[in-house]
Design a protein around this motif. Structure first.
Motif, PDB file in Angstrom:
ATOM      1  N   VAL A 123       0.869  -1.170   0.000  1.00 52.14           N
ATOM      2  CA  VAL A 123       0.000   0.000   0.000  1.00 52.14           C
ATOM      3  C   VAL A 123       0.909   1.223   0.000  1.00 52.14           C
ATOM      4  CG1 VAL A 123      -1.854   1.226   1.173  1.00 52.14           C
ATOM      5  CG2 VAL A 123      -1.784  -1.280   1.225  1.00 52.14           C
ATOM      6  N   LEU A 124       0.931   1.947  -1.119  1.00 50.13           N
ATOM      7  CA  LEU A 124       1.879   3.028  -1.341  1.00 50.13           C
ATOM      8  C   LEU A 124       1.197   4.376  -1.154  1.00 50.13           C
ATOM      9  CD1 LEU A 124       3.493   1.644  -4.629  1.00 50.13           C
ATOM     10  CD2 LEU A 124       4.025   1.030  -2.264  1.00 50.13           C
ATOM     11  N   GLN A 137      -5.350  -1.899   9.404  1.00 47.30           N
ATOM     12  CA  GLN A 137      -5.624  -2.934   8.402  1.00 47.30           C
ATOM     13  C   GLN A 137      -4.545  -2.952   7.317  1.00 47.30           C
ATOM     14  OE1 GLN A 137      -9.729  -1.882   7.303  1.00 47.30           O
ATOM     15  NE2 GLN A 137     -10.358  -3.872   8.108  1.00 47.30           N
ATOM     16  N   VAL A 138      -4.142  -1.763   6.877  1.00 47.51           N
ATOM     17  CA  VAL A 138      -3.064  -1.664   5.891  1.00 47.51           C
ATOM     18  C   VAL A 138      -1.804  -2.343   6.417  1.00 47.51           C
ATOM     19  CG1 VAL A 138      -1.439  -0.033   4.830  1.00 47.51           C
ATOM     20  CG2 VAL A 138      -3.901   0.407   4.724  1.00 47.51           C
ATOM     21  N   ALA A 139      -1.464  -2.060   7.666  1.00 44.04           N
ATOM     22  CA  ALA A 139      -0.258  -2.632   8.269  1.00 44.04           C
ATOM     23  C   ALA A 139      -0.336  -4.148   8.308  1.00 44.04           C
ATOM     24  CB  ALA A 139      -0.058  -2.065   9.673  1.00 44.04           C
ATOM     25  N   ARG A 140      -1.500  -4.697   8.645  1.00 44.55           N
ATOM     26  CA  ARG A 140      -1.645  -6.151   8.719  1.00 44.55           C
ATOM     27  C   ARG A 140      -1.508  -6.789   7.335  1.00 44.55           C
ATOM     28  NH1 ARG A 140      -5.486  -4.959  12.885  1.00 44.55           N
ATOM     29  NH2 ARG A 140      -7.258  -5.012  11.430  1.00 44.55           N
ATOM     30  N   VAL A 141      -2.124  -6.157   6.333  1.00 45.60           N
ATOM     31  CA  VAL A 141      -2.040  -6.693   4.970  1.00 45.60           C
ATOM     32  C   VAL A 141      -0.601  -6.677   4.461  1.00 45.60           C
ATOM     33  CG1 VAL A 141      -2.659  -6.229   2.562  1.00 45.60           C
ATOM     34  CG2 VAL A 141      -4.418  -6.136   4.335  1.00 45.60           C
ATOM     35  N   VAL A 142       0.060  -5.535   4.624  1.00 43.25           N
ATOM     36  CA  VAL A 142       1.436  -5.386   4.122  1.00 43.25           C
ATOM     37  C   VAL A 142       2.384  -6.334   4.862  1.00 43.25           C
ATOM     38  CG1 VAL A 142       3.384  -3.787   3.964  1.00 43.25           C
ATOM     39  CG2 VAL A 142       1.078  -3.005   3.372  1.00 43.25           C
ATOM     40  N   THR A 143       2.269  -6.398   6.170  1.00 37.89           N
ATOM     41  CA  THR A 143       3.153  -7.248   6.973  1.00 37.89           C
ATOM     42  C   THR A 143       2.918  -8.721   6.670  1.00 37.89           C
ATOM     43  OG1 THR A 143       3.161  -5.579   8.735  1.00 37.89           O
ATOM     44  CG2 THR A 143       3.879  -7.800   9.324  1.00 37.89           C
ATOM     45  N   MET A 144       1.659  -9.102   6.515  1.00 31.73           N
ATOM     46  CA  MET A 144       1.315 -10.499   6.237  1.00 31.73           C
ATOM     47  C   MET A 144       1.996 -11.023   4.971  1.00 31.73           C
ATOM     48  SD  MET A 144      -2.492 -11.927   5.269  1.00 31.73           S
ATOM     49  CE  MET A 144      -2.549 -11.001   3.718  1.00 31.73           C
ATOM     50  N   GLN A 320       9.369  -0.099   8.167  1.00 32.62           N
ATOM     51  CA  GLN A 320       8.852  -1.403   8.582  1.00 32.62           C
ATOM     52  C   GLN A 320       8.453  -1.385  10.054  1.00 32.62           C
ATOM     53  OE1 GLN A 320      11.066  -4.702   6.908  1.00 32.62           O
ATOM     54  NE2 GLN A 320      10.655  -5.951   8.714  1.00 32.62           N
ATOM     55  N   THR A 321       9.282  -0.765  10.870  1.00 28.09           N
ATOM     56  CA  THR A 321       8.979  -0.655  12.296  1.00 28.09           C
ATOM     57  C   THR A 321       7.718   0.154  12.537  1.00 28.09           C
ATOM     58  OG1 THR A 321      11.337  -0.806  12.833  1.00 28.09           O
ATOM     59  CG2 THR A 321       9.879   0.066  14.540  1.00 28.09           C
ATOM     60  N   TYR A 322       7.547   1.216  11.742  1.00 28.30           N
ATOM     61  CA  TYR A 322       6.350   2.056  11.857  1.00 28.30           C
ATOM     62  C   TYR A 322       5.085   1.251  11.604  1.00 28.30           C
ATOM     63  CZ  TYR A 322       2.950   5.699  10.608  1.00 28.30           C
ATOM     64  OH  TYR A 322       1.830   6.490  10.520  1.00 28.30           O
ATOM     65  N   LEU A 323       5.082   0.445  10.530  1.00 29.79           N
ATOM     66  CA  LEU A 323       3.906  -0.359  10.221  1.00 29.79           C
ATOM     67  C   LEU A 323       3.681  -1.451  11.253  1.00 29.79           C
ATOM     68  CD1 LEU A 323       3.981  -0.812   6.332  1.00 29.79           C
ATOM     69  CD2 LEU A 323       2.407   0.558   7.693  1.00 29.79           C
ATOM     70  N   GLU A 324       4.758  -2.065  11.699  1.00 29.53           N
ATOM     71  CA  GLU A 324       4.631  -3.154  12.677  1.00 29.53           C
ATOM     72  C   GLU A 324       4.021  -2.651  13.982  1.00 29.53           C
ATOM     73  OE1 GLU A 324       8.522  -4.757  13.017  1.00 29.53           O
ATOM     74  OE2 GLU A 324       8.308  -6.095  11.291  1.00 29.53           O
ATOM     75  N   SER A 325       4.260  -1.386  14.312  1.00 28.82           N
ATOM     76  CA  SER A 325       3.702  -0.838  15.531  1.00 28.82           C
ATOM     77  C   SER A 325       2.181  -0.816  15.496  1.00 28.82           C
ATOM     78  CB  SER A 325       4.243   0.576  15.783  1.00 28.82           C
ATOM     79  OG  SER A 325       3.720   1.497  14.822  1.00 28.82           O
ATOM     80  N   PHE A 326       1.591  -0.754  14.308  1.00 36.53           N
ATOM     81  CA  PHE A 326       0.133  -0.764  14.169  1.00 36.53           C
ATOM     82  C   PHE A 326      -0.421  -2.180  14.109  1.00 36.53           C
ATOM     83  CE2 PHE A 326       1.245   3.484  12.772  1.00 36.53           C
ATOM     84  CZ  PHE A 326       0.261   4.253  13.373  1.00 36.53           C
ATOM     85  N   VAL A 327       0.412  -3.140  13.773  1.00 37.89           N
ATOM     86  CA  VAL A 327      -0.034  -4.533  13.749  1.00 37.89           C
ATOM     87  C   VAL A 327      -0.289  -5.022  15.164  1.00 37.89           C
ATOM     88  CG1 VAL A 327       0.608  -6.899  13.171  1.00 37.89           C
ATOM     89  CG2 VAL A 327       1.155  -5.053  11.596  1.00 37.89           C
ATOM     90  N   HIS A 328       0.585  -4.634  16.086  1.00 38.89           N
ATOM     91  CA  HIS A 328       0.492  -5.133  17.457  1.00 38.89           C
ATOM     92  C   HIS A 328      -0.460  -4.287  18.313  1.00 38.89           C
ATOM     93  CE1 HIS A 328       3.653  -7.848  16.430  1.00 38.89           C
ATOM     94  NE2 HIS A 328       4.519  -6.869  16.186  1.00 38.89           N
TER      95      HIS A 328
END
Length: 328
Positions: A123-124, A137-144, A320-328
């Motif tokens: 997601v750009l 949701q974006v973070a979960r999709v991208v990380t997955m 990557q760390t920024y997005l992962e913070s929203f996953v958890h």
């Protein structure tokens, strides 16, 4: 007949198979980009609610991705939501965000399919502009899907090209401020790597629907040597025959575009060499003989590339760390 059944019948028909074989005899674009324009006009034309036009647009995207997969187009980038779209009415923006919630939720529910087929979803855009629940949701999709590499779907969401380039310049400026880069490290290649599309090659083919013949601030840097196809249909009306037409246009112009792109890349390389040569002549007092210049240029390139790699790794880790913070 359901939409899935209709897509399946098209994909399995003898005429579809024949068209695919004919197209595959030529060059198939590895990366196709779409400006999905015309959802609101289609809704007005059909006397639907405006939101229904956007819903049908998302359904058309799913169908188009299916066609691309069958044709062997491994990467697709779509313009889903512009930064400028935030200026639309509050009701429409909220409707689009709710639609995004539903669609990202559906993607998460198809985890097994995505992982089985090795599809990476990116997601750009400027994630900071998104509502928190959408960003989660974006973070979960991208990380997955981030380790998948068989096919790629890039969703440009809260995106505009000028905004993207501005953010890329800010990133490089911050790198200089933090001592990770030197001013001489700023090159076109580095700026390209600081764009949201850092992991993607430029699109080979860019398609815009609705009859408009402009790029509307979409992939301006990346599409310099893309084949542009403007289709005179509204996005929900886009058919497989429109896609075939665009691919044929790409194949017809493949040789001239490839030659122009190769010339451009060579010129970019030569321009950078000239910049490096002038920089050393003006700043390196240790140059005793002209024949040392090539060696010095090679050393300059090596140290610059090393700093650039470390800076980009730092940037990637930060994102990557920024997005992962929203996953958890």
């Amino acid at each position: 007949m359901s939409d899935d059944d209709e897509r399946s019948s098209i994909a399995n028909s003898w005429f579809w198979s024949l068209c695919c074989r004919v197209l595959k005899a030529g060059h198939i674009p590895k990366h196709a980009a779409f400006i999905m324009d015309g959802n609101r006009r289609f809704a007005k034309k059909m006397q639907y609610e405006r939101q229904q036009g956007h819903v049908l647009g998302f359904e058309k995207l799913a169908e188009t991705l299916d066609w691309c997969l069958h044709l062997g187009i491994k990467e697709v980038t779509v313009y889903a939501f512009s930064v400028d779209n935030f200026k639309r009415s509050k009701e429409e923006v909220e409707g689009l965000m709710e639609l995004a919630r539903q669609k990202f939720s559906q993607v998460l529910q198809k985890r097994e399919f995505i992982m089985k087929h090795g599809i990476r979803v990116r997601v750009l855009g400027d994630h900071s502009l998104l509502p928190k629940d959408v960003l989660e949701q974006v973070a979960r999709v991208v990380t997955m899907s981030r380790d998948n590499n068989n096919a790629f779907l890039n969703v440009c969401f809260a995106y505009s090209s000028q905004h993207e380039m501005t953010e890329a310049v800010k990133r490089m400026a911050t790198g200089i401020e933090e001592g990770l880069l030197q001013p001489s490290d700023i090159t076109e290649d580095l700026l390209e790597q600081c764009l949201y599309t850092e992991d993607s090659p430029p699109p080979d083919l860019l398609i815009r629907t609705s009859g408009e013949v402009r790029l509307s601030d979409f992939l301006l840097w990346q599409s310099s040597y893309s084949c542009l196809s403007f289709q005179d249909v509204l996005w929900p009306e886009f058919s497989v025959w429109n896609l075939f037409s665009a691919i044929l246009q790409y194949q017809k112009n493949y040789k001239s575009i490839s030659e122009a792109k190769a010339t451009f890349l060579t010129q970019r390389r030569n321009n950078q060499l000239e910049v490096d040569r002038n920089y050393l002549l003006q700043n390196d007092t240790s140059l005793a003989h002209p024949h040392e210049l090539d060696t010095k240029i090679s050393e300059l390139e090596h140290t610059r590339e090393k700093r650039q790699r470390e800076f980009l790794a730092h940037l990637h880790h930060k994102q990557q760390t920024y997005l992962e913070s929203f996953v958890h």
